[in-house]
Design a protein around this motif. Structure first.
Motif, PDB file in Angstrom:
ATOM      1  N   TYR A 164      -3.011   1.058   0.703  1.00 22.45           N
ATOM      2  CA  TYR A 164      -3.508  -0.310   0.528  1.00 22.45           C
ATOM      3  C   TYR A 164      -2.457  -1.166  -0.189  1.00 22.45           C
ATOM      4  O   TYR A 164      -2.136  -2.265   0.247  1.00 22.45           O
ATOM      5  CB  TYR A 164      -4.811  -0.281  -0.280  1.00 22.45           C
ATOM      6  CG  TYR A 164      -5.362  -1.645  -0.614  1.00 22.45           C
ATOM      7  CD1 TYR A 164      -6.269  -2.269   0.237  1.00 22.45           C
ATOM      8  CD2 TYR A 164      -4.973  -2.321  -1.769  1.00 22.45           C
ATOM      9  CE1 TYR A 164      -6.782  -3.527  -0.064  1.00 22.45           C
ATOM     10  CE2 TYR A 164      -5.466  -3.571  -2.072  1.00 22.45           C
ATOM     11  CZ  TYR A 164      -6.370  -4.168  -1.220  1.00 22.45           C
ATOM     12  OH  TYR A 164      -6.862  -5.414  -1.518  1.00 22.45           O
ATOM     13  N   THR A 165      -1.919  -0.650  -1.279  1.00 21.95           N
ATOM     14  CA  THR A 165      -0.948  -1.397  -2.076  1.00 21.95           C
ATOM     15  C   THR A 165       0.353  -1.614  -1.300  1.00 21.95           C
ATOM     16  O   THR A 165       0.903  -2.724  -1.294  1.00 21.95           O
ATOM     17  CB  THR A 165      -0.671  -0.666  -3.406  1.00 21.95           C
ATOM     18  OG1 THR A 165      -1.926  -0.449  -4.069  1.00 21.95           O
ATOM     19  CG2 THR A 165       0.244  -1.471  -4.301  1.00 21.95           C
ATOM     20  N   ASP A 200       0.749  -1.728   1.923  1.00 26.26           N
ATOM     21  CA  ASP A 200       0.488  -2.684   3.003  1.00 26.26           C
ATOM     22  C   ASP A 200       0.361  -4.113   2.493  1.00 26.26           C
ATOM     23  O   ASP A 200       0.913  -5.042   3.073  1.00 26.26           O
ATOM     24  CB  ASP A 200      -0.792  -2.312   3.772  1.00 26.26           C
ATOM     25  CG  ASP A 200      -0.641  -1.042   4.584  1.00 26.26           C
ATOM     26  OD1 ASP A 200       0.497  -0.557   4.757  1.00 26.26           O
ATOM     27  OD2 ASP A 200      -1.682  -0.508   5.039  1.00 26.26           O
ATOM     28  N   HIS A 201      -0.371  -4.297   1.402  1.00 22.46           N
ATOM     29  CA  HIS A 201      -0.622  -5.644   0.902  1.00 22.46           C
ATOM     30  C   HIS A 201       0.563  -6.258   0.164  1.00 22.46           C
ATOM     31  O   HIS A 201       0.655  -7.474   0.048  1.00 22.46           O
ATOM     32  CB  HIS A 201      -1.871  -5.655   0.020  1.00 22.46           C
ATOM     33  CG  HIS A 201      -3.138  -5.636   0.817  1.00 22.46           C
ATOM     34  ND1 HIS A 201      -3.625  -4.480   1.391  1.00 22.46           N
ATOM     35  CD2 HIS A 201      -3.978  -6.621   1.168  1.00 22.46           C
ATOM     36  CE1 HIS A 201      -4.723  -4.759   2.058  1.00 22.46           C
ATOM     37  NE2 HIS A 201      -4.967  -6.044   1.940  1.00 22.46           N
ATOM     38  N   SER A 235     -10.488  -1.047  -2.585  1.00 23.24           N
ATOM     39  CA  SER A 235      -9.056  -0.788  -2.436  1.00 23.24           C
ATOM     40  C   SER A 235      -8.729   0.705  -2.404  1.00 23.24           C
ATOM     41  O   SER A 235      -7.634   1.088  -2.029  1.00 23.24           O
ATOM     42  CB  SER A 235      -8.270  -1.465  -3.555  1.00 23.24           C
ATOM     43  OG  SER A 235      -8.687  -0.982  -4.822  1.00 23.24           O
ATOM     44  N   SER A 249      -7.402  -0.131   5.542  1.00 22.27           N
ATOM     45  CA  SER A 249      -7.315  -1.346   6.358  1.00 22.27           C
ATOM     46  C   SER A 249      -5.892  -1.783   6.539  1.00 22.27           C
ATOM     47  O   SER A 249      -5.000  -1.371   5.910  1.00 22.27           O
ATOM     48  CB  SER A 249      -8.112  -2.462   5.708  1.00 22.27           C
ATOM     49  OG  SER A 249      -7.788  -2.615   4.349  1.00 22.27           O
TER      50      SER A 249
END
Length: 121
Positions: free
Chosen positions: A16-17, A19-20, A116, A121
């Motif tokens: 998550y981290t 990707d974001h 998260s 995602s």
């Protein structure tokens, strides 16, 4: 959470981290730095090596405060939080330390960024 669940949610949080923030897969040190910056509350900026170490210490204290080991002592004139050790931290093995930190980081991120650590995602 058991070790397997912690490690699964950790991988989701790392993904998550990454990707974001469009970055490589972060390790524990990166998460401690991010939490320290969040707890400092001054937003992103350039920090010296010493300040980065202090931010990671702030994060560690903040996380371990959830287990009753630290309490916030106050904020200094420059706006930096200071923590006080209120009970000794047991001598955990390295594996136990890593799992505890991962679990506390997961809880921190879930509190600040829901899902998260559970959604891919």
């Amino acid at each position: 959470m058991n070790a397997s669940e912690i490690n699964n949610r950790w991988r989701v949080l790392q993904r998550y981290t990454a990707d974001h923030f469009d970055t490589e897969t972060p390790d524990i040190k990166v998460f401690l730095f991010l939490i320290g910056v969040q707890e400092l509350g001054k937003g992103p900026q350039n920090f010296s090596k010493r300040q980065k170490e202090e931010l990671m210490h702030i994060a560690t204290c903040r996380l371990f405060s959830e287990m009753g080991f630290y309490e916030l002592e106050g904020i200094d004139q420059d706006g930096w939080p200071h923590w006080k050790l209120i009970k000794s931290i047991p001598n955990y093995t390295l594996l136990e330390q890593e799992l505890i930190l991962k679990s506390l980081i997961i809880d921190y991120f879930e509190a600040h960024i829901p899902n998260s650590t559970t959604n891919i995602s």
